[in-house]
Design a protein around this motif. Sequence first.
Motif, PDB file in Angstrom:
ATOM      1  N   GLU A  22      -4.123   3.756   5.356  1.00 37.48           N
ATOM      2  CA  GLU A  22      -3.251   3.474   6.495  1.00 37.48           C
ATOM      3  C   GLU A  22      -3.957   3.657   7.835  1.00 37.48           C
ATOM      4  OE1 GLU A  22       0.669   5.238   6.321  1.00 37.48           O
ATOM      5  OE2 GLU A  22       0.753   4.903   4.165  1.00 37.48           O
ATOM      6  N   LYS A  23      -4.844   4.644   7.944  1.00 34.69           N
ATOM      7  CA  LYS A  23      -5.555   4.858   9.210  1.00 34.69           C
ATOM      8  C   LYS A  23      -6.426   3.656   9.547  1.00 34.69           C
ATOM      9  CE  LYS A  23      -5.528   9.819   9.546  1.00 34.69           C
ATOM     10  NZ  LYS A  23      -6.247  10.962  10.057  1.00 34.69           N
ATOM     11  N   ALA A  24      -6.988   3.022   8.543  1.00 33.78           N
ATOM     12  CA  ALA A  24      -7.791   1.819   8.776  1.00 33.78           C
ATOM     13  C   ALA A  24      -6.902   0.705   9.317  1.00 33.78           C
ATOM     14  CB  ALA A  24      -8.480   1.383   7.487  1.00 33.78           C
ATOM     15  N   PHE A  25      -5.703   0.581   8.739  1.00 30.91           N
ATOM     16  CA  PHE A  25      -4.761  -0.425   9.245  1.00 30.91           C
ATOM     17  C   PHE A  25      -4.350  -0.101  10.678  1.00 30.91           C
ATOM     18  CE2 PHE A  25      -0.399  -1.814  10.064  1.00 30.91           C
ATOM     19  CZ  PHE A  25      -0.601  -3.181  10.021  1.00 30.91           C
ATOM     20  N   ASP A  26      -4.068   1.170  10.956  1.00 24.48           N
ATOM     21  CA  ASP A  26      -3.683   1.566  12.324  1.00 24.48           C
ATOM     22  C   ASP A  26      -4.768   1.168  13.323  1.00 24.48           C
ATOM     23  OD1 ASP A  26      -1.353   2.645  11.289  1.00 24.48           O
ATOM     24  OD2 ASP A  26      -2.078   4.721  11.347  1.00 24.48           O
ATOM     25  N   THR A  27      -6.011   1.410  12.969  1.00 24.99           N
ATOM     26  CA  THR A  27      -7.126   1.051  13.858  1.00 24.99           C
ATOM     27  C   THR A  27      -7.205  -0.465  14.023  1.00 24.99           C
ATOM     28  OG1 THR A  27      -8.360   3.025  13.232  1.00 24.99           O
ATOM     29  CG2 THR A  27      -9.630   1.198  14.168  1.00 24.99           C
ATOM     30  N   PHE A  28      -7.094  -1.186  12.908  1.00 28.04           N
ATOM     31  CA  PHE A  28      -7.124  -2.649  12.942  1.00 28.04           C
ATOM     32  C   PHE A  28      -5.982  -3.177  13.800  1.00 28.04           C
ATOM     33  CE2 PHE A  28      -6.272  -6.891  11.337  1.00 28.04           C
ATOM     34  CZ  PHE A  28      -7.544  -7.438  11.260  1.00 28.04           C
ATOM     35  N   PHE A  29      -4.788  -2.610  13.612  1.00 21.84           N
ATOM     36  CA  PHE A  29      -3.605  -3.010  14.368  1.00 21.84           C
ATOM     37  C   PHE A  29      -3.843  -2.808  15.864  1.00 21.84           C
ATOM     38  CE2 PHE A  29       0.432  -2.305  16.440  1.00 21.84           C
ATOM     39  CZ  PHE A  29       1.280  -3.241  15.867  1.00 21.84           C
ATOM     40  N   ILE A  56       3.558 -10.450  11.978  1.00 21.85           N
ATOM     41  CA  ILE A  56       2.338 -10.926  11.312  1.00 21.85           C
ATOM     42  C   ILE A  56       1.502  -9.738  10.837  1.00 21.85           C
ATOM     43  CG2 ILE A  56       0.117 -12.108  11.658  1.00 21.85           C
ATOM     44  CD1 ILE A  56       2.561 -13.987  11.279  1.00 21.85           C
ATOM     45  N   MET A  57       1.387  -8.719  11.667  1.00 26.53           N
ATOM     46  CA  MET A  57       0.608  -7.545  11.271  1.00 26.53           C
ATOM     47  C   MET A  57       1.278  -6.801  10.109  1.00 26.53           C
ATOM     48  SD  MET A  57      -2.164  -7.636  12.962  1.00 26.53           S
ATOM     49  CE  MET A  57      -2.963  -6.059  13.167  1.00 26.53           C
ATOM     50  N   ILE A  58       2.591  -6.715  10.129  1.00 23.29           N
ATOM     51  CA  ILE A  58       3.310  -6.085   9.012  1.00 23.29           C
ATOM     52  C   ILE A  58       3.111  -6.919   7.748  1.00 23.29           C
ATOM     53  CG2 ILE A  58       5.608  -5.555   8.099  1.00 23.29           C
ATOM     54  CD1 ILE A  58       6.363  -4.771  11.020  1.00 23.29           C
ATOM     55  N   TRP A  59       3.220  -8.245   7.883  1.00 15.48           N
ATOM     56  CA  TRP A  59       2.988  -9.133   6.742  1.00 15.48           C
ATOM     57  C   TRP A  59       1.583  -8.908   6.191  1.00 15.48           C
ATOM     58  CZ3 TRP A  59      -0.757 -12.730   5.894  1.00 15.48           C
ATOM     59  CH2 TRP A  59      -0.578 -13.554   4.781  1.00 15.48           C
ATOM     60  N   PHE A  60       0.605  -8.789   7.087  1.00 14.29           N
ATOM     61  CA  PHE A  60      -0.775  -8.557   6.667  1.00 14.29           C
ATOM     62  C   PHE A  60      -0.892  -7.263   5.859  1.00 14.29           C
ATOM     63  CE2 PHE A  60      -4.816  -6.381   7.952  1.00 14.29           C
ATOM     64  CZ  PHE A  60      -5.645  -7.070   7.080  1.00 14.29           C
ATOM     65  N   TRP A  61      -0.261  -6.190   6.335  1.00 12.52           N
ATOM     66  CA  TRP A  61      -0.303  -4.914   5.614  1.00 12.52           C
ATOM     67  C   TRP A  61       0.358  -5.061   4.243  1.00 12.52           C
ATOM     68  CZ3 TRP A  61      -2.600  -0.510   4.961  1.00 12.52           C
ATOM     69  CH2 TRP A  61      -1.980   0.500   4.223  1.00 12.52           C
ATOM     70  N   GLU A  62       1.510  -5.693   4.207  1.00 14.79           N
ATOM     71  CA  GLU A  62       2.244  -5.830   2.945  1.00 14.79           C
ATOM     72  C   GLU A  62       1.523  -6.727   1.949  1.00 14.79           C
ATOM     73  OE1 GLU A  62       6.068  -7.155   4.326  1.00 14.79           O
ATOM     74  OE2 GLU A  62       6.740  -5.096   4.742  1.00 14.79           O
ATOM     75  N   ASN A  63       0.680  -7.636   2.440  1.00 14.00           N
ATOM     76  CA  ASN A  63      -0.048  -8.570   1.577  1.00 14.00           C
ATOM     77  C   ASN A  63      -1.548  -8.295   1.603  1.00 14.00           C
ATOM     78  OD1 ASN A  63       2.082 -10.718   0.702  1.00 14.00           O
ATOM     79  ND2 ASN A  63       2.483 -10.280   2.851  1.00 14.00           N
ATOM     80  N   ARG A  64      -1.904  -7.054   1.797  1.00 14.10           N
ATOM     81  CA  ARG A  64      -3.312  -6.665   1.970  1.00 14.10           C
ATOM     82  C   ARG A  64      -4.164  -6.923   0.734  1.00 14.10           C
ATOM     83  NH1 ARG A  64      -0.074  -2.323   1.786  1.00 14.10           N
ATOM     84  NH2 ARG A  64      -0.339  -0.859   0.078  1.00 14.10           N
ATOM     85  N   TYR A  76      -7.357 -16.380  10.706  1.00 14.37           N
ATOM     86  CA  TYR A  76      -6.142 -16.550   9.914  1.00 14.37           C
ATOM     87  C   TYR A  76      -4.940 -15.922  10.617  1.00 14.37           C
ATOM     88  CZ  TYR A  76      -2.918 -16.586   6.005  1.00 14.37           C
ATOM     89  OH  TYR A  76      -1.823 -16.808   5.218  1.00 14.37           O
ATOM     90  N   LEU A  77      -5.118 -14.729  11.154  1.00 12.18           N
ATOM     91  CA  LEU A  77      -4.007 -14.050  11.843  1.00 12.18           C
ATOM     92  C   LEU A  77      -3.575 -14.820  13.088  1.00 12.18           C
ATOM     93  CD1 LEU A  77      -5.095 -10.307  11.492  1.00 12.18           C
ATOM     94  CD2 LEU A  77      -3.318 -11.517  10.193  1.00 12.18           C
ATOM     95  N   PHE A  78      -4.525 -15.338  13.843  1.00 13.16           N
ATOM     96  CA  PHE A  78      -4.180 -16.132  15.029  1.00 13.16           C
ATOM     97  C   PHE A  78      -3.449 -17.412  14.626  1.00 13.16           C
ATOM     98  CE2 PHE A  78      -7.007 -13.366  17.368  1.00 13.16           C
ATOM     99  CZ  PHE A  78      -6.423 -13.333  18.621  1.00 13.16           C
ATOM    100  N   LEU A 132      15.840 -16.904   2.597  1.00 16.20           N
ATOM    101  CA  LEU A 132      14.862 -17.447   1.652  1.00 16.20           C
ATOM    102  C   LEU A 132      13.721 -16.445   1.452  1.00 16.20           C
ATOM    103  CD1 LEU A 132      14.473 -21.107   2.977  1.00 16.20           C
ATOM    104  CD2 LEU A 132      15.591 -20.409   0.858  1.00 16.20           C
ATOM    105  N   PRO A 133      13.133 -16.418   0.267  1.00 13.32           N
ATOM    106  CA  PRO A 133      11.924 -15.609   0.091  1.00 13.32           C
ATOM    107  C   PRO A 133      10.890 -16.048   1.126  1.00 13.32           C
ATOM    108  CG  PRO A 133      12.719 -16.404  -2.021  1.00 13.32           C
ATOM    109  CD  PRO A 133      13.539 -17.097  -0.965  1.00 13.32           C
ATOM    110  N   SER A 134      10.126 -15.112   1.637  1.00 15.29           N
ATOM    111  CA  SER A 134       9.232 -15.415   2.761  1.00 15.29           C
ATOM    112  C   SER A 134       8.240 -16.537   2.456  1.00 15.29           C
ATOM    113  CB  SER A 134       8.490 -14.159   3.206  1.00 15.29           C
ATOM    114  OG  SER A 134       7.688 -13.665   2.161  1.00 15.29           O
ATOM    115  N   ASN A 135       7.734 -16.610   1.225  1.00 17.34           N
ATOM    116  CA  ASN A 135       6.766 -17.673   0.934  1.00 17.34           C
ATOM    117  C   ASN A 135       7.445 -19.050   0.879  1.00 17.34           C
ATOM    118  OD1 ASN A 135       8.061 -17.053  -1.467  1.00 17.34           O
ATOM    119  ND2 ASN A 135       6.216 -17.082  -2.699  1.00 17.34           N
ATOM    120  N   TYR A 136       8.704 -19.120   0.450  1.00 13.30           N
ATOM    121  CA  TYR A 136       9.445 -20.382   0.467  1.00 13.30           C
ATOM    122  C   TYR A 136       9.768 -20.775   1.901  1.00 13.30           C
ATOM    123  CZ  TYR A 136      10.431 -19.736  -4.569  1.00 13.30           C
ATOM    124  OH  TYR A 136      10.358 -19.564  -5.923  1.00 13.30           O
ATOM    125  N   ARG A 137      10.255 -19.808   2.684  1.00 12.82           N
ATOM    126  CA  ARG A 137      10.641 -20.079   4.072  1.00 12.82           C
ATOM    127  C   ARG A 137       9.433 -20.548   4.877  1.00 12.82           C
ATOM    128  NH1 ARG A 137      12.486 -15.296   5.502  1.00 12.82           N
ATOM    129  NH2 ARG A 137      10.547 -14.661   6.422  1.00 12.82           N
TER     130      ARG A 137
END
Length: 190
Positions: A22-29, A56-64, A76-78, A132-137
């Motif tokens: 998580e600290k790595a994500f915090d720094t990246f964020f 987008i950042m939350i999505w990135f963490w959840e799909n890390r 990709y994030l942009f 809708l599920p996020s990937n469908y939406r």
Amino acid sequence: MAAYTSRNTDEELYQLIQKGVEKAFDTFFLRHYPALCSYANQFVEREDAEEIAQEIMIWFWENRTMPVWETSLISYLFKAVKNRCITLINRNDLKQRILQTLYEGDDHLFDDPDFYVVEELSQKIQSALEALPSNYREVFEMNRFQKLTYKEIASQLNVSSKTVDYRIQQALKQLRIDLKDYLPLILFLY
């Protein structure tokens, strides 16, 4: 594998993020969130830009644990931020078209109970899309609101065109179920 420090490169942080550090994500964020907000703010209002960048950042963490990115992770994030902004703009445009249809020379419509049905329709469409599920939406909005082809969507999301087709078909199927009571009104307005 490098140990976590606040000086890690983005690649090192990504490797640590994939392992759930998580600290790595915090720094990246903290490193990239302001730039994503600024970029989104070129398309939408500041408040919406901040919300989109955060989503987008939350999505990135959840799909890390997703596979390696076809382009750089930052690119990709942009691109994801831009797509979300375009989707928001198109949603707002849809609402405006519904309202404009009502307003054009028909001020008396506000006295008509049908006016409130259209307002309810707009809310139902929004709710149905959000359900809708996020990937469908995501693929549905990219296709319908951003006018991207299946091939373009597949390229951006690093999936096959058949996967895009399947997700859009599933989204349409669910939307037909969720909006079945409103289909005659939707067809009338469009």
